[in-house]
Design a protein around this motif. Structure first.
Motif, PDB file in Angstrom:
ATOM      1  N   LYS A  70       0.860  -1.180   0.000  1.00  0.00           N
ATOM      2  CA  LYS A  70       0.000   0.000   0.000  1.00  0.00           C
ATOM      3  C   LYS A  70       0.898   1.233   0.000  1.00  0.00           C
ATOM      4  N   THR A  71       0.727   2.101  -0.991  1.00  0.00           N
ATOM      5  CA  THR A  71       1.598   3.264  -1.102  1.00  0.00           C
ATOM      6  C   THR A  71       0.857   4.550  -0.762  1.00  0.00           C
ATOM      7  N   ALA A  72       1.626   5.515  -0.257  1.00  0.00           N
ATOM      8  CA  ALA A  72       1.116   6.860  -0.024  1.00  0.00           C
ATOM      9  C   ALA A  72       2.223   7.832  -0.428  1.00  0.00           C
ATOM     10  N   SER A  73       1.844   8.969  -0.994  1.00  0.00           N
ATOM     11  CA  SER A  73       2.861   9.925  -1.426  1.00  0.00           C
ATOM     12  C   SER A  73       2.400  11.357  -1.225  1.00  0.00           C
ATOM     13  N   PHE A  74       3.403  12.216  -1.022  1.00  0.00           N
ATOM     14  CA  PHE A  74       3.181  13.662  -0.880  1.00  0.00           C
ATOM     15  C   PHE A  74       4.157  14.361  -1.808  1.00  0.00           C
ATOM     16  N   MET A  75       3.621  15.064  -2.818  1.00  0.00           N
ATOM     17  CA  MET A  75       4.442  15.716  -3.829  1.00  0.00           C
ATOM     18  C   MET A  75       4.024  17.172  -3.974  1.00  0.00           C
ATOM     19  N   SER A  76       4.931  17.972  -4.532  1.00  0.00           N
ATOM     20  CA  SER A  76       4.585  19.362  -4.819  1.00  0.00           C
ATOM     21  C   SER A  76       5.410  19.847  -6.014  1.00  0.00           C
ATOM     22  N   PRO A  77       4.909  20.849  -6.748  1.00  0.00           N
ATOM     23  CA  PRO A  77       3.573  21.426  -6.596  1.00  0.00           C
ATOM     24  C   PRO A  77       2.520  20.497  -7.193  1.00  0.00           C
ATOM     25  N   CYS A  78       1.275  20.904  -7.094  1.00  0.00           N
ATOM     26  CA  CYS A  78       0.203  20.081  -7.649  1.00  0.00           C
ATOM     27  C   CYS A  78       0.163  20.225  -9.168  1.00  0.00           C
ATOM     28  N   LYS A 112      -2.974  19.546 -10.754  1.00  0.00           N
ATOM     29  CA  LYS A 112      -4.326  20.051 -10.994  1.00  0.00           C
ATOM     30  C   LYS A 112      -4.813  20.875  -9.808  1.00  0.00           C
ATOM     31  N   ASP A 113      -4.906  20.242  -8.636  1.00  0.00           N
ATOM     32  CA  ASP A 113      -5.299  20.966  -7.437  1.00  0.00           C
ATOM     33  C   ASP A 113      -4.764  20.235  -6.214  1.00  0.00           C
ATOM     34  N   VAL A 114      -5.159  20.695  -5.049  1.00  0.00           N
ATOM     35  CA  VAL A 114      -4.590  20.206  -3.795  1.00  0.00           C
ATOM     36  C   VAL A 114      -4.700  18.697  -3.625  1.00  0.00           C
ATOM     37  N   HIS A 115      -5.728  18.085  -4.209  1.00  0.00           N
ATOM     38  CA  HIS A 115      -5.952  16.649  -4.003  1.00  0.00           C
ATOM     39  C   HIS A 115      -4.829  15.792  -4.565  1.00  0.00           C
ATOM     40  N   ASP A 116      -4.224  16.225  -5.683  1.00  0.00           N
ATOM     41  CA  ASP A 116      -3.215  15.345  -6.276  1.00  0.00           C
ATOM     42  C   ASP A 116      -1.844  15.475  -5.628  1.00  0.00           C
ATOM     43  N   GLN A 117      -1.708  16.330  -4.614  1.00  0.00           N
ATOM     44  CA  GLN A 117      -0.452  16.380  -3.861  1.00  0.00           C
ATOM     45  C   GLN A 117      -0.378  15.261  -2.826  1.00  0.00           C
ATOM     46  N   ILE A 118      -1.529  14.777  -2.407  1.00  0.00           N
ATOM     47  CA  ILE A 118      -1.602  13.666  -1.448  1.00  0.00           C
ATOM     48  C   ILE A 118      -2.246  12.488  -2.161  1.00  0.00           C
ATOM     49  N   LYS A 119      -1.476  11.437  -2.376  1.00  0.00           N
ATOM     50  CA  LYS A 119      -1.998  10.273  -3.097  1.00  0.00           C
ATOM     51  C   LYS A 119      -1.944   9.024  -2.235  1.00  0.00           C
TER      52      LYS A 119
END
Length: 414
Positions: free
Chosen positions: A69-77, A79-86
């Protein structure tokens, strides 16, 4: 400005500062209020000038092919804020993000953070709730004083070092490396690309002080062979027939870093490694906005600094030798605009300059005036009309991820 972040701030009555304020005091105090969700997360932490997103994406796909199970935090987005936290490669849902903002509201975070710090807290809460097997975190800027640098990673990764954010990080490679090397933690492996000599000296000293094993691309592990059939080589480990989905020679080292990071992570947590899962992950890893193919003659790439522009130009030379290249460019005024343009002009046969919908944007007319190209224009037309006029050229939209974000959906779905 993080698109749609203000919606959640207003809905849950949480104010935060849009300014950039490097430092860890505020984020540490905020995390204390929400119960320290960053503790005990199985983290791979990434910093560096370019290559973070590509390397992270390849690690993510390798992990998913090992049923993690993966989780990621990237920047900048994009499209919008939702795709920074996956979560498992998918943007966090509005319902899940709303639940997290409810927690932050009840924890009295109003007025205590910058926008990026607030989003970092949200990411840690999301990862704790999701109970991810592997958490991939990309620094927002720098490293040592970046708000993500409150984790104890299993592995740290730095793909590259170049001049960037000089008003915050300093104007020498050694100074910038000092910030990036701040993600090295006591006794935990640090994996780097082939860094400039001044930067590497800083990393060697920091790793020594932290008693952290240092693994360097080209020295401790490498990749050989032709593109589409490469071989990863490290002591006691070798993988043949690697077929990268991400083109360009710069992605060869990013791939090598991703594999090395996953091997170190797997060793630490006693995860059995399957070479075929690595091969499959590498062949399917795709990152939006990084030399992304939209159609046979249309690509988008977020080359926003000289180092990433150089990478883009090198890739163009590899992929499109002898073909006409038309760049559509929009940029932010706080970037090294002249540096980027001089590099793009090496291969660009024509340029169209456009405005970016961002308060930090440089007007298209200013970009036009800074360009040395003999074939250039400013356009206010719809993106599709601009592209249709260049039907005998390869068109590459570049300069700012905000520009790519505003047009990508329309181009993919139109």
């Amino acid at each position: 400005m993080i698109p749609k972040l203000d919606y959640y701030k207003e809905r849950f009555h949480i104010s935060s500062d849009s300014a950039i304020k490097p430092g860890l005091t505020a984020i540490q105090e905020a995390l204390e209020l929400v119960g320290h969700p960053e503790k005990n997360l199985p983290v791979i932490h990434l910093a560096g000038t370019n290559g973070k997103g590509s390397t992270l994406t390849m690690i993510e796909r390798i992990a998913q092919n090992h049923d993690l199970k993966t989780a990621s935090f990237m920047s900048p987005c994009m499209k919008d804020v939702h795709d920074q936290i996956k979560l498992n490669g998918e943007p966090i849902t509005p319902d899940e993000l709303a639940a997290i903002f409810s927690i932050m509201r009840d924890s009295d975070l109003d007025g205590k953070c910058t926008d990026f710090e607030l989003l970092t807290v949200a990411a840690f809460l999301a990862f704790q709730r999701f109970q991810a097997d592997i958490v991939l975190i990309e620094c927002g800027m720098g490293g040592r004083y970046d708000s993500t640098n409150v984790v104890m990673p299993i592995v740290s990764v730095v793909p590259s070092i170049a001049l960037e954010h000089t008003n915050f990080l300093g104007d020498t490679l050694a100074s910038i490396a000092g910030h990036k090397a701040g993600i090295i933690k006591q006794g935990r492996p640090i994996i780097t690309g082939g860094l400039p000599e001044d930067a590497m000296a800083v990393f060697m000293e920091e790793a020594k002080q932290c008693e952290a094993p240092l693994f360097v691309y080209g020295k401790d592990f490498s990749v050989e062979g032709e593109e589409k059939s490469e071989t990863y080589i490290a002591p006691n480990f070798r993988i043949n027939n690697l077929d990268r989905s991400m083109p360009g020679m710069h992605q060869r080292s990013n791939m090598a870093l991703a594999i090395t990071a996953f091997l170190q992570f797997a060793q630490y947590l006693h995860i059995q490694v399957h070479p075929e899962a690595i091969q499959n992950g590498i062949s399917h890893a795709q990152l939006a906005g990084r030399f992304e193919k939209i159609s046979s003659k249309l690509y988008i790439d977020g080359a926003h600094n000289p180092a990433s522009a150089r990478t883009l130009v090198d890739t163009v030379k590899e992929q499109f030798r002898g073909q006409k290249i038309h760049f559509i460019v929009g940029m932010l005024r706080d970037k090294d605009v002249k540096g980027v343009l001089r590099i793009l002009e090496e291969v660009g046969t024509g340029f169209t300059f456009v405005d970016v919908d961002n308060e930090r944007a440089m007007p298209a007319e200013n970009l036009y005036n800074l360009s040395n190209s003999h074939v250039k224009e400013v356009s206010k037309k719809n993106i599709r009309h601009i592209i249709e006029e260049k039907n005998d050229e390869i068109v590459i939209i570049t300069g700012s991820l905000y520009l790519l974000a505003s047009w990508r959906d329309e181009l993919l779905n139109g």
